[in-house]
Design an enzyme around this catalytic site. Structure first.
Site, PDB file in Angstrom:
ATOM      1  NE  ARG A 197      40.379 -11.702  59.499  1.00  0.00           N
ATOM      2  CZ  ARG A 197      40.739 -12.909  59.920  1.00  0.00           C
ATOM      3  NH1 ARG A 197      41.950 -13.108  60.413  1.00  0.00           N
ATOM      4  NH2 ARG A 197      39.886 -13.909  59.837  1.00  0.00           N
ATOM      5  CE1 TYR A 198      44.179  -6.513  59.755  1.00  0.00           C
ATOM      6  CE2 TYR A 198      44.798  -8.515  58.585  1.00  0.00           C
ATOM      7  CZ  TYR A 198      44.647  -7.821  59.770  1.00  0.00           C
ATOM      8  OH  TYR A 198      44.946  -8.416  60.961  1.00  0.00           O
ATOM      9  NE  ARG A 212      47.851  -6.775  55.859  1.00  0.00           N
ATOM     10  CZ  ARG A 212      47.644  -5.856  56.783  1.00  0.00           C
ATOM     11  NH1 ARG A 212      47.465  -4.595  56.424  1.00  0.00           N
ATOM     12  NH2 ARG A 212      47.619  -6.182  58.064  1.00  0.00           N
ATOM     13  CB  CYS A 268      53.072 -28.475  54.314  1.00  0.00           C
ATOM     14  SG  CYS A 268      52.017 -27.041  54.584  1.00  0.00           S
ATOM     15  CB  CYS A 283      53.807 -27.418  61.962  1.00  0.00           C
ATOM     16  SG  CYS A 283      55.047 -26.754  60.834  1.00  0.00           S
ATOM     17  CB  CYS A 335      49.153 -26.896  61.122  1.00  0.00           C
ATOM     18  SG  CYS A 335      48.542 -26.137  59.595  1.00  0.00           S
ATOM     19  NE  ARG A 367      45.562 -20.263  56.642  1.00  0.00           N
ATOM     20  CZ  ARG A 367      46.656 -19.528  56.446  1.00  0.00           C
ATOM     21  NH1 ARG A 367      47.777 -20.102  56.024  1.00  0.00           N
ATOM     22  NH2 ARG A 367      46.633 -18.232  56.653  1.00  0.00           N
ATOM     23  CG  ASP A 408      46.902 -19.329  65.780  1.00  0.00           C
ATOM     24  OD1 ASP A 408      46.856 -18.245  66.381  1.00  0.00           O
ATOM     25  OD2 ASP A 408      47.338 -19.453  64.624  1.00  0.00           O
ATOM     26  CG  ASP A 432      46.318 -14.055  64.062  1.00  0.00           C
ATOM     27  OD1 ASP A 432      45.546 -13.093  63.901  1.00  0.00           O
ATOM     28  OD2 ASP A 432      46.931 -14.614  63.137  1.00  0.00           O
ATOM     29  CE  LYS A 474      49.335 -11.619  60.738  1.00  0.00           C
ATOM     30  NZ  LYS A 474      48.118 -11.675  59.906  1.00  0.00           N
TER      31      LYS A 474
END
Length: 393
Positions: A120-121, A124, A133, A137, A140, A142, A302, A339, A346
């Site tokens: 995206r950037y 990076r 995981c 959570c 989450c 994702r 999110d 986000d 961000k």
């Protein structure tokens, strides 16, 4: 009518007495990983007042809880900040009055075809290496891939991702995430990190994002630390949402990483009923800085399906920030972030401490300042059109 579910109880600690007597540091992380609870019903002998959610919750997002995390849960309080983060609730089956989606950050649109690279950037990339995981959570970001068989990152995708990084010499920063990179064995991590360092010498900053340090601290071993040091992993970002997650075992394993020369950063999600409280956040970030972990970001929750009940309004996030800045040490104050939906990126949430205003006569502007305690001062010399006085003869 209550649901009747058959559980695979092999290796499970099914009574509170068994769980309280369990020492997570007494066995390998792999064995504790195998002891994870994978259904809320398995916790009925450990916790009181466990919500009996419908099985449809599991069709969208699995449950996975390590014994170590279960030990941190209050036996009687359903509002325990650890329980709220990991136990499914009926709220996940309801629909909010606003849009939610599985890929609310638009990562799939920025994913390089054939790889698991989100680019995206300009300089990076995010390298998604796993959909596993230690503990899942409920908020989450994702859910579209974590715990889902279809979200598994195949070996071919990982190899093509390394090809992509190696071929794009403008990439300077690579973040391994998932899922959780530390769900891999040391040997597999060694292969991936080694290939990046061997084939992409232009990568100047190599880092991992992991919550396994918090959910399974014994994953941090001398062997893992030596591996990360060998491949010059400069930073490990972890994720802590409440001071209750900071234990003596966690502190000891963080120290092992730091002795290997690895910087530590903290990312936190602002969660209703967990940490949307000024005193909780002050204590969390002060404990983090005491451990040598630099608070980095506080994210808004999110807009992902099944997590709407955790969302903290924007105005409250501003109040939380105001309750930190000036009240605790500067290095302990993270940046609050939204986000943006659809890949906007961000976006910092910043209260207005300094503002520029037009002068009444239209000749320029003045600058008005406010500090954390509400004191104000005007600084016209910072405004537009301000002229220095001429020297008189």
């Amino acid at each position: 009518m209550l649901q009747t579910i058959e559980f695979n109880v092999n290796n499970k600690l099914l009574t509170r007495e068994e769980l309280d007597a369990y020492d997570p540091a007494a066995e390998s992380w792999q064995k504790q990983f195998a002891r994870r609870y994978t259904h809320h019903g398995e916790l009925n002998g450990i916790l009181n007042h466990v919500e009996n959610v419908d099985q449809t919750v599991y069709s969208k997002f699995a449950v996975s809880i390590t014994p170590y995390v279960a030990q941190l849960m209050d036996r009687d309080d359903p509002q325990c900040p650890i329980r709220r983060q990991y136990l499914p609730t009926f709220a996940e089956e309801t629909r909010p009055g606003f849009a939610t989606m599985l890929d609310q950050l638009g990562e799939e649109g920025d994913t390089v075809p054939g790889t698991s690279i989100v680019h995206r950037y300009p300089r990076r990339v995010l390298f998604l290496v796993s959909n596993t995981c230690a503990t899942l959570c409920r908020f989450c970001t994702r859910k579209r891939m974590v715990s889902q068989p279809s979200g598994s990152v195949h070996k071919d995708a990982i190899e093509q991702s390394i090809d992509y990084i190696a071929a794009n010499t403008q990439i300077q920063d690579v973040l391994l995430s998932g899922g959780d990179p530390l769900a891999f064995t040391d040997d597999r991590l060694d292969e991936i990190l080694g290939e990046i360092r061997r084939r992409a010498p232009h990568v100047r900053f190599l880092r991992l994002g992991t919550r396994m340090i918090v959910q399974l601290p014994t994953r941090i071993t001398p062997e893992l630390c030596a591996l990360l040091e060998k491949h010059r992993v400069q930073m490990v970002n972890t994720h802590i949402n409440h001071p209750k997650e900071i234990t003596p075992l966690l502190r000891a394993r963080v120290k092992m990483l730091q002795k290997a020369g690895i910087m530590m950063g903290l990312q936190t999600v602002c969660l209703k009923g967990v940490n949307d409280d000024v005193e909780v956040m002050r204590e969390l970030f002060l404990q983090a800085i005491e451990m040598g972990i630099r608070p980095y970001y506080v994210y808004s929750t999110d807009m992902v399906e099944g997590a709407h009940h955790f969302i903290v309004p924007y105005h409250r996030m501003l109040e939380l920030y105001e309750g930190l800045r000036g009240w605790i040490s500067g290095p302990a104050v993270p940046t609050f972030i939204v986000d943006g939906l659809g890949g906007l990126g961000k976006l910092p949430i910043i209260p207005s401490y300094v503002r520029e205003e037009e002068l009444p006569d239209g000749s320029g502007t003045t600058v008005k300042c406010r500090n954390y305690a509400g004191r104000t001062v005007e600084m016209p010399g910072l405004g537009r059109g301000y002229a220095l006085p001429t020297r008189s003869n």
